[in-house]
Design a protein around this motif. Structure first.
Motif, PDB file in Angstrom:
ATOM      1  N   LEU A 136       0.865  -1.170   0.000  1.00  0.00           N
ATOM      2  CA  LEU A 136       0.000   0.000   0.000  1.00  0.00           C
ATOM      3  C   LEU A 136       0.904   1.222   0.000  1.00  0.00           C
ATOM      4  CD1 LEU A 136      -2.983   0.975   0.462  1.00  0.00           C
ATOM      5  CD2 LEU A 136      -2.478   0.911   2.901  1.00  0.00           C
ATOM      6  N   TYR A 143     -12.125   1.665   1.364  1.00  0.00           N
ATOM      7  CA  TYR A 143     -10.677   1.882   1.272  1.00  0.00           C
ATOM      8  C   TYR A 143     -10.295   2.422  -0.110  1.00  0.00           C
ATOM      9  CZ  TYR A 143      -5.935   1.883   2.467  1.00  0.00           C
ATOM     10  OH  TYR A 143      -4.682   2.346   2.735  1.00  0.00           O
ATOM     11  N   ARG A 202     -11.269   6.002  -0.212  1.00  0.00           N
ATOM     12  CA  ARG A 202     -10.381   6.835   0.616  1.00  0.00           C
ATOM     13  C   ARG A 202      -9.058   7.075  -0.081  1.00  0.00           C
ATOM     14  NH1 ARG A 202      -9.630   3.368   5.517  1.00  0.00           N
ATOM     15  NH2 ARG A 202      -8.195   4.982   6.193  1.00  0.00           N
ATOM     16  N   LEU A 239     -11.057   6.186  10.809  1.00  0.00           N
ATOM     17  CA  LEU A 239     -11.226   5.385   9.583  1.00  0.00           C
ATOM     18  C   LEU A 239     -10.188   4.273   9.496  1.00  0.00           C
ATOM     19  CD1 LEU A 239     -12.149   8.141   6.945  1.00  0.00           C
ATOM     20  CD2 LEU A 239     -13.696   6.650   8.216  1.00  0.00           C
ATOM     21  N   ILE A 240      -8.939   4.571   9.850  1.00  0.00           N
ATOM     22  CA  ILE A 240      -7.908   3.520   9.839  1.00  0.00           C
ATOM     23  C   ILE A 240      -8.269   2.466  10.890  1.00  0.00           C
ATOM     24  CG2 ILE A 240      -5.482   2.959  10.305  1.00  0.00           C
ATOM     25  CD1 ILE A 240      -4.679   5.697   9.281  1.00  0.00           C
ATOM     26  N   SER A 300     -11.137   0.321   9.763  1.00  0.00           N
ATOM     27  CA  SER A 300     -10.721  -0.492   8.625  1.00  0.00           C
ATOM     28  C   SER A 300      -9.911  -1.701   9.107  1.00  0.00           C
ATOM     29  CB  SER A 300      -9.897   0.390   7.673  1.00  0.00           C
ATOM     30  OG  SER A 300      -9.165  -0.366   6.764  1.00  0.00           O
ATOM     31  N   ILE A 301      -8.934  -1.445   9.948  1.00  0.00           N
ATOM     32  CA  ILE A 301      -8.072  -2.537  10.432  1.00  0.00           C
ATOM     33  C   ILE A 301      -8.847  -3.464  11.362  1.00  0.00           C
ATOM     34  CG2 ILE A 301      -6.076  -3.056  11.921  1.00  0.00           C
ATOM     35  CD1 ILE A 301      -4.696  -0.575  10.732  1.00  0.00           C
ATOM     36  N   LYS A 327     -11.493  -5.889   9.865  1.00  0.00           N
ATOM     37  CA  LYS A 327     -10.931  -7.051   9.163  1.00  0.00           C
ATOM     38  C   LYS A 327     -10.370  -8.064  10.156  1.00  0.00           C
ATOM     39  CE  LYS A 327      -8.683  -4.213   6.528  1.00  0.00           C
ATOM     40  NZ  LYS A 327      -7.958  -3.401   5.589  1.00  0.00           N
TER      41      LYS A 327
HETATM   42  N1  URA Z   1      -4.403  -0.494   6.639  1.00  0.00           N
HETATM   43  C1  URA Z   1      -5.719  -0.816   6.569  1.00  0.00           C
HETATM   44  O1  URA Z   1      -6.090  -1.975   6.495  1.00  0.00           O
HETATM   45  N2  URA Z   1      -6.606   0.182   6.568  1.00  0.00           N
HETATM   46  C2  URA Z   1      -6.255   1.473   6.669  1.00  0.00           C
HETATM   47  O2  URA Z   1      -7.121   2.324   6.684  1.00  0.00           O
HETATM   48  C3  URA Z   1      -4.880   1.805   6.740  1.00  0.00           C
HETATM   49  C4  URA Z   1      -3.972   0.788   6.722  1.00  0.00           C
END
Ligand code: URA
Length: 433
Positions: free
Chosen positions: A114, A165, A168, A179-180, A183-184, A187
């Motif tokens: 990323l 994602y 974003r 948001l980070i 997101s993390i 998952k």
């Molecule tokens: N890694 C992720 O999975 N999501 C984010 O928003 C940033 C880093």
């Protein structure tokens, strides 16, 4: 409920309710809320933030947008680790099998490169035949038989994050703590884990360059994890220089195997031991962090971690012996970046080292770019080491001369040669629990 009213509320710095956040996540995931409204919503969150309760609700809705694994039939504690991303950060590769060698189940769903940072999946795909895409049933079977699997996110795991994602990424709303965090955590929590160790990176090669931002991110994620009733530790660790000496994909896999064989660079070995100790603590294999450290070191010394690595690689279709062969990392060209004077190596911008590796082909500039797994960098010197004029600082391994030139140009801005020894970077700054 209307999307425009929710956007307005967040624009005006108001708190959103559970229903409003749920309406947004569901609507965007199923396509009833268009990209332009989602983009405005994300920017409002980016600018005005969310409190921990809102971030928890966002995480919960995102997690339930797809499959949430349930491995409760496996009679073992399930623990994972997640890093916020860095340069040369291959820790997941040796760590997951080391921890699994103690009977702990590690259901690791990882990501790709990323921006300037590398991705565990791309690294693993250097191993010919290794399948990062397992069906939910194959994932379950791998955990039942081997106890560890490292796979990629499929279409049905947190689809809300997949869509958000991507949006974003192109609306300058990635670097937002809620948001980070959502997101993390969405998952990771969809993996059906009991506990999680977070490696939150800070420094010039991290997404959160500033320490205070990294700490707030760590605290937010730990608080979300606790609200879900999970055991979570976050270690705030250094990303002011790459981890280890190899940066790329295949070369990082080889270096990870070195760690498992007890001959890896000291920084990655130390961080693997530390993160592993916290995972064993969560899994109740160790009663203290000190005991956890000793156990992980032992699993390196007696080869149990390497044995588990080989089982995992074979189970997912790869050949562990192929990694040890010379051609696993062989490229057409190797160029050198040398020191122009005597002094000490001072790494000033690790972001540039990540960009240089990506320019060689180890990462992607566009989503559809194909990774060249063998290319990458090799640091012959680490931050603070003494160098003499003409000493090699970086080896640049590439298959395309133009890309090598581009990478070398960027690398030039990543370091200085200082007349005096620069201050060392601490490897681990703080533990948040
Ligand atoms: N890694 C992720 O999975 N999501 C984010 O928003 C940033 C880093």
């Amino acid at each position: 409920m209307r999307a425009v009213d929710i956007i307005r509320k967040k624009r005006d710095k108001e708190r959103l309710s559970k229903e409003e956040i749920g309406f947004f996540v569901k609507g965007y995931t199923n396509g009833t809320i268009p990209d332009y409204q989602a983009a405005a919503f994300l920017m409002a969150v980016y600018l005005n933030g969310m409190d921990n309760e809102e971030a928890f609700i966002l995480t919960e809705h995102m997690m339930h947008s797809g499959t949430v694994f349930d491995f409760s039939h496996i009679d073992a504690i399930k623990v994972d680790k997640h890093s916020t991303g860095g340069v040369g950060d291959k820790i997941s590769l040796p760590l997951a099998p080391l921890v699994a060698s103690f009977g702990v189940v590690v259901p690791m769903i990882s990501g790709r490169a990323l921006g300037h940072t590398g991705g565990t999946l791309d690294k693993l795909e250097s191993i010919k035949g290794y399948r990062t895409r397992l069906s939910p049933d194959e994932f379950k079977k791998a955990l039942e038989s081997v106890g560890v699997a490292i796979i990629g996110q499929t279409e049905d795991i947190v689809p809300a994050d997949r869509k958000m994602y991507a949006l974003r990424d192109v609306t300058a709303t990635v670097e937002s703590i809620p948001l980070i965090s959502a997101s993390i955590m969405s998952k990771k929590l969809a993996e059906g884990i009991d506990g999680l160790v977070l490696d939150v990176k800070t420094g010039t090669g991290a997404f959160m360059r500033r320490y205070d931002d990294a700490k707030l991110l760590a605290k937010t994620m730990v608080s979300i994890g606790k609200m879900f009733g999970k055991k979570v530790y976050a270690l705030i660790t250094d990303m002011n220089q790459p981890l280890g000496r190899a940066i790329g994909n295949a070369n990082e896999v080889r270096e990870s195997v070195d760690v498992l064989l007890g001959k890896g660079p000291s920084d990655i070995t130390a961080l693997t031991v530390e993160l592993g100790a916290y995972m064993l603590l969560i899994a109740e294999v160790a009663q203290s962090v000190e005991e956890g450290r000793e156990l992980i070191k032992k699993a390196i010394e007696n080869g149990k971690g390497y044995e588990k690595w080989c089982q995992m690689v074979e189970n997912q279709g790869g050949d562990p012996d192929a990694i040890l062969k010379d051609d696993f990392t062989r490229t057409r060209y190797i160029k050198e970046v040398v020191s122009s004077k005597d002094g000490y190596l001072n790494i000033v911008d690790t972001y540039k080292i990540g960009v240089a590796s990506s320019l060689l082909g180890a990462g992607r500039a566009k989503k559809e770019d194909v990774i060249d797994h063998k290319v990458g960098l090799y640091m012959k010197k680490k931050h603070g080491e003494k160098v003499e004029k003409g000493d090699v600082i970086f080896e640049v391994h590439g298959n395309d001369e133009n890309k090598i030139e581009d990478a070398i140009r960027v690398l030039d801005g990543s370091f200085e040669i200082s007349p005096t020894k620069p201050e060392d970077f601490k490897l681990i700054y703080e533990v948040i629990d």
